[in-house]
Design an enzyme around this catalytic site. Structure first.
Site, short mmCIF file in Angstrom:
data_model
loop_
_atom_site.label_atom_id
_atom_site.label_comp_id
_atom_site.label_asym_id
_atom_site.label_seq_id
_atom_site.Cartn_x
_atom_site.Cartn_y
_atom_site.Cartn_z
N SER A 145 0.80 -1.11 0.03
CA SER A 145 0.02 -0.04 0.05
C SER A 145 0.97 1.35 0.02
O SER A 145 2.16 1.12 0.47
CB SER A 145 -0.77 -0.17 1.28
N TYR A 158 -1.84 -0.65 10.19
CA TYR A 158 -2.03 -1.17 8.78
C TYR A 158 -0.66 -1.07 8.16
O TYR A 158 -0.17 -1.87 7.09
CB TYR A 158 -3.00 -0.60 8.31
N ALA A 160 2.29 -0.48 9.09
CA ALA A 160 3.33 -1.35 9.26
C ALA A 160 3.59 -2.81 8.79
O ALA A 160 4.39 -3.25 8.15
CB ALA A 160 3.46 -1.59 10.91
N SER A 161 2.21 -3.14 8.67
CA SER A 161 1.88 -4.62 8.02
C SER A 161 2.31 -4.36 6.55
O SER A 161 2.79 -5.37 6.04
CB SER A 161 0.51 -5.03 8.36
N LYS A 162 1.76 -3.22 6.14
CA LYS A 162 2.42 -3.19 4.46
C LYS A 162 3.58 -2.92 4.20
O LYS A 162 4.28 -3.44 2.91
CB LYS A 162 1.12 -2.20 3.89
N1 LIG Z 1 -8.56 -0.33 -1.22
C1 LIG Z 1 -7.76 0.50 -1.11
O1 LIG Z 1 -7.76 1.60 -1.32
C2 LIG Z 1 -6.42 -0.26 -1.00
C3 LIG Z 1 -5.16 0.71 -1.18
C4 LIG Z 1 -3.98 0.10 -0.90
C5 LIG Z 1 -3.92 -1.28 -0.60
N2 LIG Z 1 -4.87 -2.00 -0.56
C6 LIG Z 1 -4.72 -3.27 -0.40
O2 LIG Z 1 -5.37 -4.00 -1.60
C7 LIG Z 1 -5.84 -5.38 -1.16
C8 LIG Z 1 -7.51 -5.23 -1.78
O3 LIG Z 1 -8.04 -4.55 -0.95
P1 LIG Z 1 -9.66 -4.08 -1.53
O4 LIG Z 1 -9.88 -2.89 -1.13
O5 LIG Z 1 -9.90 -4.63 -2.64
O6 LIG Z 1 -10.16 -5.16 -0.26
P2 LIG Z 1 -11.68 -5.64 -0.05
O7 LIG Z 1 -11.97 -5.32 1.50
O8 LIG Z 1 -12.96 -5.14 -0.98
O9 LIG Z 1 -11.47 -7.33 -0.49
C9 LIG Z 1 -10.78 -8.01 0.37
C10 LIG Z 1 -11.27 -9.55 0.33
O10 LIG Z 1 -10.16 -10.26 1.08
C11 LIG Z 1 -11.07 -11.23 1.64
N3 LIG Z 1 -10.20 -11.75 3.03
C12 LIG Z 1 -9.93 -10.92 4.25
N4 LIG Z 1 -9.33 -11.74 5.06
C13 LIG Z 1 -9.13 -12.74 4.56
C14 LIG Z 1 -8.56 -14.09 5.07
N5 LIG Z 1 -8.05 -14.06 6.32
N6 LIG Z 1 -8.72 -15.05 4.42
C15 LIG Z 1 -9.31 -15.15 3.01
N7 LIG Z 1 -9.55 -14.05 2.41
C16 LIG Z 1 -9.67 -12.87 3.40
C17 LIG Z 1 -12.16 -10.84 2.23
O11 LIG Z 1 -13.25 -11.35 2.35
C18 LIG Z 1 -12.49 -9.82 0.84
O12 LIG Z 1 -13.37 -10.45 -0.01
C19 LIG Z 1 -5.61 -5.39 0.56
O13 LIG Z 1 -4.52 -6.24 0.83
C20 LIG Z 1 -5.67 -4.15 0.74
O14 LIG Z 1 -4.95 -3.92 1.99
C21 LIG Z 1 -6.44 -1.40 -0.59
#
Ligand SMILES: NC(=O)c1ccc[n+]([C@@H]2O[C@H](COP(=O)([O-])OP(=O)(O)OC[C@H]3O[C@@H](n4cnc5c(N)ncnc54)[C@H](O)[C@@H]3O)[C@@H](O)[C@H]2O)c1
Length: 247
Positions: A145, A158, A160-162
């Site tokens: 991220s 979050y 830190a995890s990324k």
């Molecule tokens: N949305 C943003 O603006 C954004 C920005 C930067 C990074 N990210 C990262 O991108 C990735 C996707 O984000 P998104 O917004 O599309 O997410 P989202 O919340 O729309 O979807 C995430 C999916 O992951 C699944 N999930 C969560 N924990 C799980 C587990 N333990 N086992 C299996 N499935 C699991 C959920 O059920 C969900 O379907 C994530 O890693 C997020 O941290 C998101």
């Protein structure tokens, strides 16, 4: 869900390459799955949300094979994945981003965020690598991220995890290079996904993005596709933030 086992659906024609995509039931994971399907691949779509995964499987057709599993449980991941043939790409998109501050965080929240975002990425990659090797190599793309590089208020744990995802991407790139496996990460800024909308902060954040809007999930999926098809790039994290990184 009747079957979480990735058995090959009937298919005439040349064998398809397979991509394993976590978080495939929502947001960017789903968009990545759709991109690979559109390119003629089959997709193992991993998610713990069985209801949402069933719905996506109905919508995306037989080349999308749902794998219902929680990625924080390595033994369950191993059982659910088995030894998929033709695996050429692994995309670790599953992640969670509950807000935390020093003032309000607790240990269960810390563990939950690191378990999904860091341990989950490691579990899936570790269990998928033998299949990637068996197919002659391939690509891993992890989801980091912009928060790994720029402070996002209220995302103490979050971010830190990324940052950990960025670091493990580098180490895994080195460990897996000899197997012909590239490992890169993508670091999106704000993306218009169900998860982001549920957080309720996106509308306000948009005014701070130089390009003036959040990304669509398909735009991020496009970069993931490219990262799976580069020839000389490994261990890198590609920032796709609409200019947040340079503002
Ligand atoms: N949305 C943003 O603006 C954004 C920005 C930067 C990074 N990210 C990262 O991108 C990735 C996707 O984000 P998104 O917004 O599309 O997410 P989202 O919340 O729309 O979807 C995430 C999916 O992951 C699944 N999930 C969560 N924990 C799980 C587990 N333990 N086992 C299996 N499935 C699991 C959920 O059920 C969900 O379907 C994530 O890693 C997020 O941290 C998101």
């Amino acid at each position: 869900m009747a079957a979480s086992s990735p058995t090959e659906p009937p298919h005439s024609g040349p064998p398809r390459s397979t991509a394993l995509v976590t978080g495939a039931a929502s947001g960017m994971g789903r968009a990545v799955a759709e991109r690979f399907l559109a390119e003629g691949w089959s997709v193992l779509g991993v998610d713990r949300d069985t209801t949402a995964l069933d719905k996506v499987a109905d919508e995306l057709g037989a080349a999308f094979r749902p794998v219902a599993v929680d990625i924080t449980d390595r033994a369950a991941v191993a059982t659910a994945l088995g030894s998929p043939e033709g695996l050429r790409a692994v995309v670790n998109a599953a992640g969670i981003y509950p807000p935390t501050l020093l003032a309000d965080f607790d240990e269960p929240t810390y563990r939950r965020i690191f378990d999904v975002n860091v341990l989950g990425t490691l579990n899936v990659t570790a269990e998928a690598v033998p299949a990637l090797r068996g197919a002659g190599g391939g690509s891993v793309v992890n989801f980091a991220s912009i928060d790994a590089f720029a402070v996002s208020p209220g995302q103490l744990i979050y971010s830190a995890s990324k940052a950990a995802v960025v670091c493990l991407t580098r180490s895994l790139a080195q460990e897996l290079a000899a197997d012909g496996i590239t490992v890169n990460a993508i670091a999106p800024g704000w993306v218009d996904t169900p998860g982001t909308r549920a957080g309720g902060r996106m509308e306000q954040a948009v005014s701070t993005i130089p390009l003036g809007r959040a990304a669509q999930p398909e735009e991020i999926a496009d970069w993931v596709w490219k990262l799976c098809h580069g020839t000389y790039m490994t261990g890198e994290t590609l920032v796709v933030s609409g200019g947040i990184a340079v503002r």
